[in-house]
Motif scaffolding. Structure first.
Motif, PDB file in Angstrom:
ATOM      1  N   PRO A 283      36.512 -12.450  45.237  1.00 37.40           N
ATOM      2  CA  PRO A 283      36.877 -13.419  46.272  1.00 37.40           C
ATOM      3  C   PRO A 283      38.361 -13.375  46.596  1.00 37.40           C
ATOM      4  O   PRO A 283      39.165 -12.767  45.878  1.00 37.40           O
ATOM      5  CB  PRO A 283      36.492 -14.764  45.648  1.00 37.40           C
ATOM      6  N   ALA A 284      38.729 -14.037  47.669  1.00 32.81           N
ATOM      7  CA  ALA A 284      40.136 -14.119  48.058  1.00 32.81           C
ATOM      8  C   ALA A 284      40.946 -14.806  46.969  1.00 32.81           C
ATOM      9  O   ALA A 284      40.441 -15.673  46.240  1.00 32.81           O
ATOM     10  CB  ALA A 284      40.263 -14.891  49.364  1.00 32.81           C
ATOM     11  N   ARG A 285      42.217 -14.440  46.870  1.00 33.30           N
ATOM     12  CA  ARG A 285      43.079 -14.998  45.835  1.00 33.30           C
ATOM     13  C   ARG A 285      43.129 -16.521  45.915  1.00 33.30           C
ATOM     14  O   ARG A 285      43.084 -17.215  44.883  1.00 33.30           O
ATOM     15  CB  ARG A 285      44.493 -14.421  45.973  1.00 33.30           C
ATOM     16  N   ALA A 286      43.206 -17.075  47.133  1.00 29.59           N
ATOM     17  CA  ALA A 286      43.306 -18.529  47.288  1.00 29.59           C
ATOM     18  C   ALA A 286      42.095 -19.228  46.670  1.00 29.59           C
ATOM     19  O   ALA A 286      42.227 -20.303  46.066  1.00 29.59           O
ATOM     20  CB  ALA A 286      43.428 -18.892  48.760  1.00 29.59           C
ATOM     21  N   ARG A 287      40.934 -18.602  46.784  1.00 30.62           N
ATOM     22  CA  ARG A 287      39.721 -19.198  46.230  1.00 30.62           C
ATOM     23  C   ARG A 287      39.762 -19.194  44.708  1.00 30.62           C
ATOM     24  O   ARG A 287      39.343 -20.147  44.052  1.00 30.62           O
ATOM     25  CB  ARG A 287      38.503 -18.430  46.731  1.00 30.62           C
ATOM     26  N   LEU A 288      40.257 -18.105  44.137  1.00 31.88           N
ATOM     27  CA  LEU A 288      40.381 -18.034  42.680  1.00 31.88           C
ATOM     28  C   LEU A 288      41.437 -19.010  42.165  1.00 31.88           C
ATOM     29  O   LEU A 288      41.270 -19.614  41.107  1.00 31.88           O
ATOM     30  CB  LEU A 288      40.729 -16.604  42.257  1.00 31.88           C
ATOM     31  N   VAL A 289      42.533 -19.137  42.901  1.00 28.77           N
ATOM     32  CA  VAL A 289      43.578 -20.090  42.516  1.00 28.77           C
ATOM     33  C   VAL A 289      42.992 -21.496  42.431  1.00 28.77           C
ATOM     34  O   VAL A 289      43.215 -22.237  41.466  1.00 28.77           O
ATOM     35  CB  VAL A 289      44.758 -20.053  43.507  1.00 28.77           C
ATOM     36  N   GLU A 290      42.208 -21.871  43.430  1.00 26.16           N
ATOM     37  CA  GLU A 290      41.605 -23.207  43.444  1.00 26.16           C
ATOM     38  C   GLU A 290      40.582 -23.368  42.323  1.00 26.16           C
ATOM     39  O   GLU A 290      40.492 -24.434  41.694  1.00 26.16           O
ATOM     40  CB  GLU A 290      40.951 -23.472  44.803  1.00 26.16           C
ATOM     41  N   ALA A 291      39.807 -22.313  42.039  1.00 28.55           N
ATOM     42  CA  ALA A 291      38.815 -22.395  40.963  1.00 28.55           C
ATOM     43  C   ALA A 291      39.489 -22.623  39.618  1.00 28.55           C
ATOM     44  O   ALA A 291      39.043 -23.452  38.816  1.00 28.55           O
ATOM     45  CB  ALA A 291      37.985 -21.114  40.925  1.00 28.55           C
ATOM     46  N   VAL A 292      40.579 -21.904  39.356  1.00 28.92           N
ATOM     47  CA  VAL A 292      41.276 -22.074  38.074  1.00 28.92           C
ATOM     48  C   VAL A 292      41.898 -23.464  37.999  1.00 28.92           C
ATOM     49  O   VAL A 292      41.889 -24.111  36.939  1.00 28.92           O
ATOM     50  CB  VAL A 292      42.339 -20.963  37.894  1.00 28.92           C
ATOM     51  N   ARG A 293      42.420 -23.955  39.119  1.00 22.31           N
ATOM     52  CA  ARG A 293      42.978 -25.322  39.124  1.00 22.31           C
ATOM     53  C   ARG A 293      41.898 -26.341  38.753  1.00 22.31           C
ATOM     54  O   ARG A 293      42.123 -27.237  37.930  1.00 22.31           O
ATOM     55  CB  ARG A 293      43.550 -25.646  40.505  1.00 22.31           C
ATOM     56  N   GLN A 294      40.712 -26.204  39.340  1.00 17.83           N
ATOM     57  CA  GLN A 294      39.631 -27.138  39.048  1.00 17.83           C
ATOM     58  C   GLN A 294      39.164 -27.020  37.599  1.00 17.83           C
ATOM     59  O   GLN A 294      38.838 -28.022  36.963  1.00 17.83           O
ATOM     60  CB  GLN A 294      38.467 -26.916  40.008  1.00 17.83           C
ATOM     61  N   LEU A 295      39.143 -25.803  37.079  1.00 19.53           N
ATOM     62  CA  LEU A 295      38.767 -25.629  35.673  1.00 19.53           C
ATOM     63  C   LEU A 295      39.738 -26.359  34.749  1.00 19.53           C
ATOM     64  O   LEU A 295      39.349 -26.899  33.715  1.00 19.53           O
ATOM     65  CB  LEU A 295      38.736 -24.140  35.311  1.00 19.53           C
ATOM     66  N   ARG A 296      40.998 -26.397  35.129  1.00 20.85           N
ATOM     67  CA  ARG A 296      41.996 -27.031  34.270  1.00 20.85           C
ATOM     68  C   ARG A 296      41.939 -28.556  34.353  1.00 20.85           C
ATOM     69  O   ARG A 296      42.233 -29.234  33.374  1.00 20.85           O
ATOM     70  CB  ARG A 296      43.396 -26.539  34.643  1.00 20.85           C
ATOM     71  N   VAL A 297      41.576 -29.096  35.521  1.00 18.14           N
ATOM     72  CA  VAL A 297      41.632 -30.556  35.673  1.00 18.14           C
ATOM     73  C   VAL A 297      40.272 -31.223  35.491  1.00 18.14           C
ATOM     74  O   VAL A 297      40.214 -32.429  35.221  1.00 18.14           O
ATOM     75  CB  VAL A 297      42.203 -30.947  37.054  1.00 18.14           C
ATOM     76  N   ALA A 298      39.159 -30.479  35.631  1.00 18.28           N
ATOM     77  CA  ALA A 298      37.838 -31.091  35.540  1.00 18.28           C
ATOM     78  C   ALA A 298      37.534 -31.483  34.099  1.00 18.28           C
ATOM     79  O   ALA A 298      37.915 -30.793  33.157  1.00 18.28           O
ATOM     80  CB  ALA A 298      36.779 -30.119  36.045  1.00 18.28           C
ATOM     81  N   PRO A 299      36.830 -32.582  33.900  1.00 20.05           N
ATOM     82  CA  PRO A 299      36.448 -32.993  32.551  1.00 20.05           C
ATOM     83  C   PRO A 299      35.402 -32.055  31.970  1.00 20.05           C
ATOM     84  O   PRO A 299      34.844 -31.205  32.669  1.00 20.05           O
ATOM     85  CB  PRO A 299      35.879 -34.401  32.761  1.00 20.05           C
ATOM     86  N   LEU A 303      29.968 -27.942  35.520  1.00 20.73           N
ATOM     87  CA  LEU A 303      30.813 -27.612  36.664  1.00 20.73           C
ATOM     88  C   LEU A 303      30.316 -26.310  37.256  1.00 20.73           C
ATOM     89  O   LEU A 303      30.061 -25.347  36.529  1.00 20.73           O
ATOM     90  CB  LEU A 303      32.266 -27.458  36.200  1.00 20.73           C
ATOM     91  N   ARG A 304      30.148 -26.298  38.566  1.00 17.76           N
ATOM     92  CA  ARG A 304      29.699 -25.077  39.249  1.00 17.76           C
ATOM     93  C   ARG A 304      30.556 -24.886  40.481  1.00 17.76           C
ATOM     94  O   ARG A 304      30.490 -25.663  41.420  1.00 17.76           O
ATOM     95  CB  ARG A 304      28.231 -25.180  39.628  1.00 17.76           C
ATOM     96  N   LEU A 305      31.390 -23.832  40.469  1.00 21.62           N
ATOM     97  CA  LEU A 305      32.349 -23.598  41.540  1.00 21.62           C
ATOM     98  C   LEU A 305      31.943 -22.367  42.342  1.00 21.62           C
ATOM     99  O   LEU A 305      32.031 -21.233  41.850  1.00 21.62           O
ATOM    100  CB  LEU A 305      33.746 -23.374  40.949  1.00 21.62           C
ATOM    101  N   PRO A 306      31.482 -22.541  43.593  1.00 22.74           N
ATOM    102  CA  PRO A 306      31.130 -21.387  44.427  1.00 22.74           C
ATOM    103  C   PRO A 306      32.369 -20.567  44.771  1.00 22.74           C
ATOM    104  O   PRO A 306      33.407 -21.110  45.139  1.00 22.74           O
ATOM    105  CB  PRO A 306      30.530 -22.028  45.689  1.00 22.74           C
ATOM    106  N   LEU A 307      32.233 -19.241  44.637  1.00 27.45           N
ATOM    107  CA  LEU A 307      33.347 -18.342  44.934  1.00 27.45           C
ATOM    108  C   LEU A 307      32.968 -17.330  46.009  1.00 27.45           C
ATOM    109  O   LEU A 307      33.665 -16.335  46.190  1.00 27.45           O
ATOM    110  CB  LEU A 307      33.793 -17.615  43.662  1.00 27.45           C
ATOM    111  N   GLY A 308      31.855 -17.575  46.698  1.00 22.92           N
ATOM    112  CA  GLY A 308      31.432 -16.631  47.727  1.00 22.92           C
ATOM    113  C   GLY A 308      30.691 -15.464  47.128  1.00 22.92           C
ATOM    114  O   GLY A 308      31.312 -14.484  46.720  1.00 22.92           O
ATOM    115  N   GLY A 309      29.368 -15.558  47.045  1.00 27.09           N
ATOM    116  CA  GLY A 309      28.572 -14.491  46.447  1.00 27.09           C
ATOM    117  C   GLY A 309      28.400 -14.645  44.954  1.00 27.09           C
ATOM    118  O   GLY A 309      27.542 -14.029  44.343  1.00 27.09           O
TER     119      GLY A 309
END
Length: 444
Positions: A283-299, A303-309
């Motif tokens: 996936p695009a870098r911006a999408r991965l950046v957001e996924a890692v951010r959510q992994l760090r802040v989510a309890p 958790l299921r984060l779509p990354l396109g495909g």
């Protein structure tokens, strides 16, 4: 070394390069090399030089031409390629394909996909392409302008192992050397008029941008080609780092806490590497950046984060990736004692055993045994004297997140759940010590 090369006739340089590429790839006697023959000067030179080398190398040479139907001259190009192969005694494989003119990725991309699908049908050990150093430089420029990362900037490889492998024997040569070879041997080739159409990004780079660069920086093309090689080395190192990080974080199912102990850059690198290992586009870098951010802040919850495909899934301290492709829930199937039954993308295997699994006698007494999905009200008692537990509670205890539960196979014996994949066997159907039994296993 450079002085010796400069004294070598340009046409001989091309043949030496092809021979060296064959040796580096380890093309063995008896193997089949197929030239992707467009009819242009590059693939024509490659075909001719390989034909001259096949006796020495002991390999079989064939060629394939893909007729895209996009030019009024396409029929003539096909016949020109056929004639060139006939003159050299090379087996010719022509293909006619349909290209989607409305493909969202563009006409060039659609033609490339159709072309490679056709070439994949040729029985061979190696597919050989006529790309040269100028193509490599253009590829790097094109990809950088699209925001490519290290993998994209690595450009093309001279040798790509595989089934079949891919060869680009001319990749270290300038286009001038290729043309010099063609002229020295009196070769004829076709010119694709679309190569002059500057509405296509690559043509614009070739005809407008690259000449300006070379005027200002005469060594621009070889310098860009060297940069591609350096990007490729960096990509290899990033892959090795990802392997080390995966092992340190628990393997295929990653330990979330250990993973998030890495820097954001290493987490993204590992996820990107894992996605590519699944045969999917990163996936695009911006999408991965957001996924890692959510992994760090989510309890610590599902958790299921779509990354396109692909989706990044986290549950109970573990993290994994799964393809987004929808797999329909299988329909119930009657089990008549088969060794295995299909289930979704996998299967359920039934293995004969003694003293474990399901009681063979209980299964034989049953009026109906079905392998199917869960149903409303499904419950199961895991041990004698223990209460029956709901499907939801069983899944929570087994660490199975909600989005995977519909895919679990259930063996239903006369309306009761006897076994649930990833959970286990109901107490009332369990095999007694020394009794013949059947052990179901879900392979997926």
């Amino acid at each position: 070394m450079a002085a010796t090369r400069n004294r070598t006739p340009p046409e001989a340089v091309a043949e030496e390069a092809v021979a060296g590429a064959l040796a580096a790839a380890g093309v063995a006697p008896g193997e089949t090399v197929c030239v992707a023959l467009s009819g242009g000067v590059d693939s024509t030179v490659l075909l001719h030089s390989l034909a001259r080398l096949r006796g020495r190398g002991g390999f079989t040479l064939v060629a394939a031409h893909v007729h895209h139907g996009l030019s009024a001259h396409a029929d003539a190009w096909l016949e020109a390629c056929r004639a060139a192969c006939d003159a050299l005694g090379v087996v010719f494989h022509p293909f006619r394909v349909q290209v989607r003119c409305d493909d969202p990725a563009g006409l060039e991309a659609a033609a490339r996909v159709a072309r490679h699908a056709a070439l994949a049908r040729v029985p061979c050990d190696w597919l050989a392409f006529g790309h040269h150093q100028d193509d490599q430089a253009e590829t790097l420029m094109f990809r950088l302008l699209r925001g490519a990362g290290v993998r994209g900037a690595a450009g093309m490889m001279a040798v790509e192992p595989g089934m079949p492998g891919r060869l680009r024997p001319l990749l270290g040569l300038r286009r001038a050397h290729v043309v010099a070879y063609a002229r020295a041997h009196g070769l004829t080739w076709v010119e694709d008029e679309s190569n002059a159409d500057e509405r296509f990004a690559r043509n614009l780079l070739r005809h407008r941008v690259m000449p300006v660069l070379e005027d200002a920086f005469p060594a621009a093309v070889p310098a860009l080609a060297r940069a591609s090689a350096q990007f490729r080395e960096a990509d290899v190192l990033l892959g090795e780092l990802a392997q080390l990080d995966q092992a340190a974080c628990g393997g295929a199912a990653l330990e979330r806490k250990q993973l998030l102990g890495l820097s954001d850059e290493r987490v993204r690198n590992l996820l990107r590497w894992r996605i590519r290992a699944m045969g999917l586009e990163a996936p695009a870098r911006a999408r991965l950046v957001e996924a890692v951010r959510q992994l760090r802040v989510a309890p610590e919850e599902p958790l299921r984060l779509p990354l396109g495909g692909v989706a990044c899934c986290a549950y109970r301290g573990r993290l994994w990736l799964e393809a987004e492709a929808e797999i329909p829930v299988p329909q119930a199937t009657v089990w008549h004692g088969e060794a295995e039954l299909p289930w979704g993308a996998g299967k359920v295997v039934f293995v004969e055993a003694v003293g474990e699994g399901l009681s063979r006698a209980a299964l034989e007494r049953a009026q109906e045994v079905l392998l199917g999905p869960r149903w409303a009200g499904l419950a199961l008692r895991e041990g004698a004297g223990r209460p029956r537990r709901s499907f939801k509670n069983l899944c929570q205890e087994a660490g199975i997140p909600s989005w995977l539960r519909d895919s679990l196979p259930v063996l239903r014996v006369d309306g009761a759940a006897a076994w649930v994949g990833e959970i286990g066997t109901a107490a009332e159907f369990r095999c007694a010590p020394g009794e013949p039994g059947v052990v179901p296993t879900w392979e997926h």
